[in-house]
Write a protein that holds these residues in place. Structure first.
Motif, PDB file in Angstrom:
ATOM      1  N   GLU A  70     -31.857   7.425 -36.103  1.00 41.53           N
ATOM      2  CA  GLU A  70     -32.837   8.517 -36.106  1.00 41.53           C
ATOM      3  C   GLU A  70     -32.604   9.469 -34.942  1.00 41.53           C
ATOM      4  O   GLU A  70     -32.682  10.687 -35.106  1.00 41.53           O
ATOM      5  CB  GLU A  70     -34.256   7.954 -36.053  1.00 41.53           C
ATOM      6  CG  GLU A  70     -34.701   7.318 -37.348  1.00 41.53           C
ATOM      7  CD  GLU A  70     -36.077   6.687 -37.246  1.00 41.53           C
ATOM      8  OE1 GLU A  70     -36.694   6.741 -36.153  1.00 41.53           O
ATOM      9  OE2 GLU A  70     -36.526   6.135 -38.262  1.00 41.53           O
ATOM     10  N   ARG A  71     -32.307   8.933 -33.757  1.00 41.37           N
ATOM     11  CA  ARG A  71     -32.032   9.797 -32.604  1.00 41.37           C
ATOM     12  C   ARG A  71     -30.781  10.623 -32.843  1.00 41.37           C
ATOM     13  O   ARG A  71     -30.717  11.791 -32.479  1.00 41.37           O
ATOM     14  CB  ARG A  71     -31.884   8.957 -31.346  1.00 41.37           C
ATOM     15  CG  ARG A  71     -33.202   8.470 -30.785  1.00 41.37           C
ATOM     16  CD  ARG A  71     -33.046   7.894 -29.394  1.00 41.37           C
ATOM     17  NE  ARG A  71     -32.118   6.785 -29.318  1.00 41.37           N
ATOM     18  CZ  ARG A  71     -32.428   5.514 -29.537  1.00 41.37           C
ATOM     19  NH1 ARG A  71     -33.656   5.185 -29.852  1.00 41.37           N
ATOM     20  NH2 ARG A  71     -31.511   4.574 -29.437  1.00 41.37           N
ATOM     21  N   ASP A  74     -31.702  13.381 -35.250  1.00 37.82           N
ATOM     22  CA  ASP A  74     -32.514  14.401 -34.567  1.00 37.82           C
ATOM     23  C   ASP A  74     -31.638  15.254 -33.671  1.00 37.82           C
ATOM     24  O   ASP A  74     -31.832  16.459 -33.566  1.00 37.82           O
ATOM     25  CB  ASP A  74     -33.612  13.749 -33.728  1.00 37.82           C
ATOM     26  CG  ASP A  74     -34.716  13.141 -34.586  1.00 37.82           C
ATOM     27  OD1 ASP A  74     -34.779  13.486 -35.794  1.00 37.82           O
ATOM     28  OD2 ASP A  74     -35.498  12.328 -34.061  1.00 37.82           O
ATOM     29  N   ASP A  77     -29.642  17.765 -35.722  1.00 37.48           N
ATOM     30  CA  ASP A  77     -30.451  18.826 -36.289  1.00 37.48           C
ATOM     31  C   ASP A  77     -30.688  19.962 -35.293  1.00 37.48           C
ATOM     32  O   ASP A  77     -30.971  21.090 -35.686  1.00 37.48           O
ATOM     33  CB  ASP A  77     -31.801  18.291 -36.762  1.00 37.48           C
ATOM     34  CG  ASP A  77     -31.650  17.408 -38.009  1.00 37.48           C
ATOM     35  OD1 ASP A  77     -30.612  17.517 -38.689  1.00 37.48           O
ATOM     36  OD2 ASP A  77     -32.574  16.614 -38.282  1.00 37.48           O
TER      37      ASP A  77
END
Length: 78
Positions: A70-71, A74, A77
């Protein structure tokens, strides 16, 4: 990031197995032939503890892997 130098779950696993082995030998010495059922109970407890610790390690590893993914997503992005 490297794994921590001291792993509590690994220490717990080693300690529980050592205590179980000592209990099995002590029960056998003290009770003689009547110790078999109690040694089986201790062995079952050892196996249950080992399985629980293995599942906890798997959960933590997967949770950490999911957090890293997830990191990373992120960060990409941005």
């Amino acid at each position: 990031m490297p794994p921590p130098a001291f792993d509590r779950l690994r220490a717990l696993a080693i300690g529980s197995q050592a205590i179980g082995l000592i209990l099995i030998m002590t029960i056998g010495t003290v009770m003689g032939d009547g110790a078999r059922p109690w040694q089986g109970v201790v062995l079952a407890a050892m196996l249950t503890t080992a399985l629980t610790i293995a599942l906890m390690r798997l959960y933590r590893r997967n949770h950490a892997r999911k957090g890293r993914a997830e990191r990373l997503n992120d960060h990409e992005d941005d």
